[in-house]
Design a protein around this motif. Structure first.
Motif, PDB file in Angstrom:
ATOM      1  N   PRO A  41       0.826  -1.204   0.000  1.00 45.73           N
ATOM      2  CA  PRO A  41       0.000   0.000   0.000  1.00 45.73           C
ATOM      3  C   PRO A  41       0.861   1.255   0.000  1.00 45.73           C
ATOM      4  N   PRO A  42       0.425   2.365  -0.586  1.00 44.96           N
ATOM      5  CA  PRO A  42      -0.895   2.551  -1.201  1.00 44.96           C
ATOM      6  C   PRO A  42      -0.980   2.119  -2.666  1.00 44.96           C
ATOM      7  N   PHE A  43       0.025   1.380  -3.139  1.00 44.82           N
ATOM      8  CA  PHE A  43       0.002   0.979  -4.550  1.00 44.82           C
ATOM      9  C   PHE A  43      -0.894  -0.246  -4.720  1.00 44.82           C
ATOM     10  N   ALA A  44      -1.955  -0.109  -5.490  1.00 45.63           N
ATOM     11  CA  ALA A  44      -2.862  -1.234  -5.717  1.00 45.63           C
ATOM     12  C   ALA A  44      -2.690  -1.729  -7.148  1.00 45.63           C
ATOM     13  N   ARG A  45      -2.664  -3.046  -7.297  1.00 40.26           N
ATOM     14  CA  ARG A  45      -2.641  -3.614  -8.655  1.00 40.26           C
ATOM     15  C   ARG A  45      -3.917  -4.429  -8.830  1.00 40.26           C
ATOM     16  N   TRP A  46      -4.639  -4.151  -9.903  1.00 39.34           N
ATOM     17  CA  TRP A  46      -5.916  -4.817 -10.159  1.00 39.34           C
ATOM     18  C   TRP A  46      -5.799  -5.812 -11.307  1.00 39.34           C
ATOM     19  N   PHE A  47      -6.427  -6.954 -11.133  1.00 38.61           N
ATOM     20  CA  PHE A  47      -6.511  -7.995 -12.166  1.00 38.61           C
ATOM     21  C   PHE A  47      -5.109  -8.469 -12.589  1.00 38.61           C
ATOM     22  N   VAL A  48      -4.333  -8.811 -11.579  1.00 40.96           N
ATOM     23  CA  VAL A  48      -2.920  -9.143 -11.772  1.00 40.96           C
ATOM     24  C   VAL A  48      -2.764 -10.352 -12.703  1.00 40.96           C
ATOM     25  N   THR A 465       2.440  13.185  -1.822  1.00 41.78           N
ATOM     26  CA  THR A 465       1.407  14.160  -2.170  1.00 41.78           C
ATOM     27  C   THR A 465       0.031  13.719  -1.688  1.00 41.78           C
ATOM     28  N   TYR A 466      -0.327  12.499  -2.028  1.00 45.42           N
ATOM     29  CA  TYR A 466      -1.728  12.114  -1.848  1.00 45.42           C
ATOM     30  C   TYR A 466      -2.034  11.346  -0.563  1.00 45.42           C
ATOM     31  N   TRP A 467      -1.032  10.668  -0.012  1.00 45.41           N
ATOM     32  CA  TRP A 467      -1.315   9.732   1.083  1.00 45.41           C
ATOM     33  C   TRP A 467      -0.734  10.159   2.418  1.00 45.41           C
ATOM     34  N   SER A 468      -0.152  11.348   2.502  1.00 47.81           N
ATOM     35  CA  SER A 468       0.555  11.706   3.732  1.00 47.81           C
ATOM     36  C   SER A 468       0.075  13.004   4.357  1.00 47.81           C
ATOM     37  N   SER A 469      -1.035  13.559   3.857  1.00 39.76           N
ATOM     38  CA  SER A 469      -1.386  14.896   4.339  1.00 39.76           C
ATOM     39  C   SER A 469      -2.286  14.875   5.570  1.00 39.76           C
ATOM     40  N   LEU A 470      -2.894  13.735   5.876  1.00 39.91           N
ATOM     41  CA  LEU A 470      -3.794  13.669   7.027  1.00 39.91           C
ATOM     42  C   LEU A 470      -3.083  12.985   8.183  1.00 39.91           C
ATOM     43  N   PRO A 471      -2.883  13.712   9.288  1.00 35.89           N
ATOM     44  CA  PRO A 471      -2.103  13.150  10.384  1.00 35.89           C
ATOM     45  C   PRO A 471      -2.673  11.811  10.875  1.00 35.89           C
ATOM     46  N   GLN A 473      -3.414   9.156   9.367  1.00 35.00           N
ATOM     47  CA  GLN A 473      -4.292   8.385   8.485  1.00 35.00           C
ATOM     48  C   GLN A 473      -3.540   7.916   7.247  1.00 35.00           C
ATOM     49  N   GLN A 474      -3.856   6.707   6.809  1.00 37.36           N
ATOM     50  CA  GLN A 474      -3.354   6.203   5.537  1.00 37.36           C
ATOM     51  C   GLN A 474      -4.512   6.306   4.561  1.00 37.36           C
ATOM     52  N   ALA A 475      -4.777   7.508   4.102  1.00 37.50           N
ATOM     53  CA  ALA A 475      -5.922   7.697   3.207  1.00 37.50           C
ATOM     54  C   ALA A 475      -5.517   8.630   2.084  1.00 37.50           C
ATOM     55  N   TYR A 476      -6.165   8.447   0.961  1.00 36.13           N
ATOM     56  CA  TYR A 476      -5.937   9.301  -0.197  1.00 36.13           C
ATOM     57  C   TYR A 476      -6.698  10.608   0.009  1.00 36.13           C
ATOM     58  N   SER A 477      -5.999  11.729  -0.037  1.00 33.90           N
ATOM     59  CA  SER A 477      -6.676  13.011   0.139  1.00 33.90           C
ATOM     60  C   SER A 477      -7.054  13.591  -1.212  1.00 33.90           C
ATOM     61  N   THR A 478      -8.297  14.065  -1.309  1.00 37.53           N
ATOM     62  CA  THR A 478      -8.735  14.725  -2.544  1.00 37.53           C
ATOM     63  C   THR A 478      -8.360  16.197  -2.550  1.00 37.53           C
TER      64      THR A 478
END
Ligand code: ATP
Ligand code: MG
Length: 630
Positions: A41-48, A465-471, A473-478
Motif C-alpha cells: 500500500p498505497p500501490f494497488a494492482r488490479w486484475f494481476v 502528495t496524496y497519502w501523507s497529508s492527514l495526520p 491516516q493512511q488515506a488518499y486526500s482529494t
C-alpha cells in the motif's frame, strides 16, 4: 434486486469479490490470476496477470455486432466539418495510425505526446497508442510552450502528434510555432513530429524530424496492426492535472482496471447502452475527454460525439440540435458551460426534439442550485451532478442511477460510488468526522480500479502528495472540503487551499459563493481570501450580474453591494460577509472552466498571478485589477 446501500457495502467489505464480478464486462486475452494485489500500500494492482488491450475493447470487440454502426461522430462548428465513422471505419483508421506510429519507431512502453485540437486524428492517435502498447500523453491544445515543454521533459516522448492549428470562435489558433518553441526549450526533444495539416495555418517543417500525416496515411492504407496484449497493470496513459493548484502531476493510469471501471460506470452511473449515442462536451485533453468522450462510450459499444466549437456558435442551441440529430441519450457537460448558456435565450432549450435524451450529467466544479434548476427545468430532464478528479478517472460521488435511482439533492453530487470508501477527516487532528461536520474528503485505500496507480516516474511523490497529508491516516486526500448530511449525501465546499481565516474563523470561500449566488441578480461569483492586517484575512467577492442596468450608477453599485452583503449576513452570519463586492463582466477561468482563484487572490494582494497559459480570456484579469484598484 440490489439497492445502493448493499451494493456499495459489498464493494468496500470485499473489493476483490466485488470487482471480480465486474471484470466480465471487458474482453480478457488471458485471464487474471488475482483480482487485487495490495501487498504494497498505497500501490494497488488490479486484475494481476490478466492481459487485455484498451483499443481492442473500444473498437475490435464490436466489429462483428456493430461493424456498420456509428462509432465516432465528428462535428466541428469551427470548420463546418461533420463526419461519422462506423466501428469498421474507425478500426481501419486506427490501424493506419498504428502502422504510421510503428514506422516512426514507436514500440510498446514508448510515450507519444498528443498536442492536438479537437480533430478525429487525435482520437485515432490515442486508440492507436493503446493498440500498440505505447503510452499516450495528451496535452490540452490550449497550453503554450512552457507548459508543453515541462510535459515533454517529464514524459520524454519518442514521437509527438500535432496539427497546424486549432480554431476558436471561427479564428485559427496556430499550434506549430508553440510546439517548435516547446521542443526548443525541452531537454528531451522527440525523434519525430507527426503533423496533421488542416490547412488552417501556415506551418514550417523541420527537415528529418517533421513528417506529414496525409502522406504517411496513404502509405499505410492497408496496414493491419495486431493488438499488444498488456498486463493489466501496465500503463495506458499519462495525463497531467490541469494545474489550477500548482505544479502539474503526471497521473498514470493502468490498462485492465481502467477498462473495467469505465465499462461498469457506463452502465451503473451513466446508464448508457450499446448502440446509443453519448455526447460529452469536454476536450480530449482533459480527463473527461479520455474517459467519456473516447474510451468509456466506445467500450460500451456506444457512438460518441467529438465536438469542436463553442456552445454558442452558430447559436446557443447548437448542442441541443446535435442531441436531436444524433438521438443522443446521455450527455455530459460542465456547470461552466451551462452558465454560458444561461446568458442565452432560454427558448433555445425547447427548440429541438430532445426526446432521446435521458439525463444530463455535470461535473468538474460545484454545481450551484440556481444553475442546476435552470437547466433541468429548461430541458425538462434530470440533471446529475458527479464529483471526481483527473486522479480517479471516473466518479467518486454520484447518484448511481444504474444501481438504484435514488433522488438527488440540489448542491450535492450525491453518494459515494461503489468501490470508493469515502471518509471525512479533520484536517488538523486527522480524526474522522461524522455527519454535519466539515472535513477533508478522503478515500481509504485501496483506490478502486481505474484510479491513478502512481505519479509518472515518481512513486515517492504519489505517496507524499496524496497519502501523507492527514495526520495519522493512511488515506488518499482529494484536497477538497466536504460535509455529509444524515442521509449520507456529500456536499463539496471547495478546495482545501480555498479556506480563509477571518479573525480566527475558518470559512470556505465556496460557501460564501453559494450564498452570494442565491441573490437574484447574481449570475456568477468568485470569492477569495485576501490578507488583511487586522483580521488576518478577509473575503473579497467578484460578481457577474445578470442585469447590468441595476448597477449603472455608483449609487446603484453601492446599494447592490450592500444588498449582496445582507444576503450573506442572513445566510451565513456577519463573520462571512465579504469586505468588498466588486462587479465585473467575466471571471478569470481556465479553458476547462475552472475559476483561477489563486490568480485572483494574487492580484488582490499585488502579487504575480502565476502560470496563466490555460486562461480562457486574459482581459478578465485586467477587470480584476481595475476593480481592486477602484
Ligand atoms: P489540479 O489538481 O492540477 O490543481 P484540478 O483539480 O482543477 O487541477 P481536475 O482533476 O480536472 O483538476 O479537477 C478535479 C477537481 O474539480 C476536484 O478535486 C474538485 O475540486 C472539482 N470538482 C470536480 N467535480 C466537482 C463537482 N461535481 N462538485 C464540486 N467540485 C468538483
Ligand atoms: Mg486537483
Amino acid at each position: 434486486m440490489d439497492n445502493y446501500a448493499s451494493f456499495h457495502q459489498r464493494s468496500i467489505r470485499d473489493p476483490a469479490t466485488f470487482w471480480d464480478s465486474q471484470a466480465h464486462r471487458i474482453h480478457w486475452h488471458a485471464p487474471y490470476d488475482r483480482v487485487l494485489d495490495y501487498s504494497r500500500p498505497p500501490f494497488a494492482r488490479w486484475f494481476v496477470g490478466g492481459r487485455t488491450n484498451l483499443c481492442y475493447n473500444a473498437v475490435d470487440r464490436h466489429l462483428e455486432e456493430l461493424g456498420s454502426s456509428p462509432a465516432l461522430i465528428y462535428v466541428s462548428t469551427e470548420t463546418g466539418q461533420e463526419k461519422t465513422w462506423t466501428f469498421r471505419e474507425l478500426y481501419r483508421e486506427v490501424n493506419r495510425m498504428a502502422g504510421i506510429l510503428r514506422s516512426l519507431g514507436v514500440a510498446k512502453g514508448d510515450r507519444v505526446l498528443i498536442y492536438m485540437p479537437m480533430v478525429p486524428e487525435a482520437a485515432f492517435a490515442m486508440l492507436a497508442c493503446a493498440r500498440i502498447g505505447a503510452i499516450h500523453s495528451v496535452v490540452f491544445g490550449g497550453f503554450a510552450s512552457v507548459s508543453l515543454a515541462t510535459r515533454i521533459d517529464d514524459a520524454k516522448p519518442r514521437v509527438i502528434v500535432s496539427a497546424d492549428s486549432g480554431s476558436r470562435a471561427g479564428k485559427a489558433v496556430p499550434y506549430k510555432h508553440l510546439l517548435d518553441e516547446a521542443i526548443r526549450l525541452s531537454k528531451h526533444p522527440p525523434e519525430k513530429v507527426l503533423l496533421v495539416d488542416r490547412g488552417l495555418a501556415e506551418m514550417s517543417r523541420v527537415a528529418g524530424r517533421d513528417v506529414d500525416y496525409a502522406a504517411l496515411r496513404a502509405e499505410h492504407m492497408n496496414d493491419e496492426v495486431p493488438c499488444e496484449w498488456l498486463e493489466s497493470s501496465e500503463p495506458s496513459y499519462i495525463l497531467y492535472t490541469s494545474g489550477t493548484t500548482g505544479k502539474p502531476k503526471g497521473v498514470q493510469r493502468d490498462t485492465g482496471g481502467y477498462a473495467v471501471a469505465l465499462a461498469a460506470s457506463m452502465e451503473l452511473i451513466y446508464c448508457g447502452r450499446k448502440g446509443e449515442t453519448y455526447f460529452a462536451t469536454s476536450d480530449l485533453g482533459w480527463v473527461v475527454g479520455h474517459s467519456y468522450i473516447l474510451y468509456g462510450p466506445l467500450i460500451a459499444g456506444m457512438s460518441t460525439i467529438l465536438y469542436e466549437g463553442t456552445p454558442i456558435r452558430p447559436d446557443g442551441g447548437i448542442w441541443w440540435k446535435l442531441v436531436e440529430q444524433y438521438r443522443v441519450t446521455t450527455m455530459f457537460s460542465a456547470p461552466t458551460a451551462i452558465r454560458v448558456l444561461k446568458k442565452q435565450d432560454p427558448a433555445l432549450l425547447r427548440k429541438y426534439d430532445l426526446s432521446s435524451l435521458r439525463v444530463l450529467f455535470l461535473a468538474g466544479e460545484p454545481l450551484d442550485e440556481p444553475t442546476a434548476r435552470w437547466i433541468s427545468e429548461g430541458l425538462g430532464k434530470p440533471v446529475v451532478d458527479n464529483y471526481w478528479q483527473t486522479e480517479t478517472g471516473w466518479p467518486i460521488l454520484a447518484i448511481q442511477r444504474g444501481v438504484e435511482p435514488l433522488p438527488g439533492k440540489f448542491g450535492s453530487p450525491g453518494l459515494p460510488v461503489y468501490g470508493y470508501d469515502v471518509r471525512l477527516f479533520d484536517a488538523a487532528s486527522g480524526e474522522e468526522v461524522g455527519p454535519g461536520t466539515k472535513g477533508v474528503v478522503a478515500i481509504n485505500g485501496p483506490l478502486p480500479p481505474g484510479c491513478m496507480t502512481t505519479v509518472w516516474g515518481d512513486d515517492a511523490r504519489f505517496v507524499s502528495t496524496y497519502w501523507s497529508s492527514l495526520p495519522g491516516q493512511q488515506a488518499y486526500s482529494t484536497f477538497d472540503w466536504g460535509i455529509r448530511d444524515e442521509d449520507g449525501y456529500y456536499f463539496i465546499l471547495g478546495r482545501t487551499d480555498d479556506v480563509i481565516n477571518v479573525a480566527g474563523h475558518r470559512l470556505g470561500t465556496r460557501e460564501i459563493e453559494e450564498s452570494i449566488s442565491s441573490h437574484p441578480n447574481v449570475a456568477e461569483v468568485a470569492v477569495v481570501g485576501v490578507t488583511d492586517s487586522l483580521k488576518g484575512q478577509v473575503a473579497v467577492a467578484f460578481t457577474v450580474v445578470k442585469d447590468v442596468a441595476q448597477i449603472e450608477t455608483p449609487e446603484q453599485r453601492t446599494a447592490h453591494e450592500r444588498d449582496i452583503m445582507r444576503v450573506v449576513d442572513e445566510q451565513l452570519g456577519a463573520v462571512a460577509r465579504p469586505a468588498r463586492v466588486h462587479f465585473v463582466t467575466a471571471l478569470p477561468k481556465t479553458r476547462s472552466g475552472k475559476l483561477l482563484r489563486r490568480s485572483i487572490r494574487a492580484l488582490c494582494e499585488g502579487q504575480d498571478p502565476g502560470d496563466l497559459t490555460t486562461i480562457e480570456d486574459p482581459s478578465t484579469l485586467e477587470q480584476i485589477l481595475a476593480a481592486v484598484r477602484g
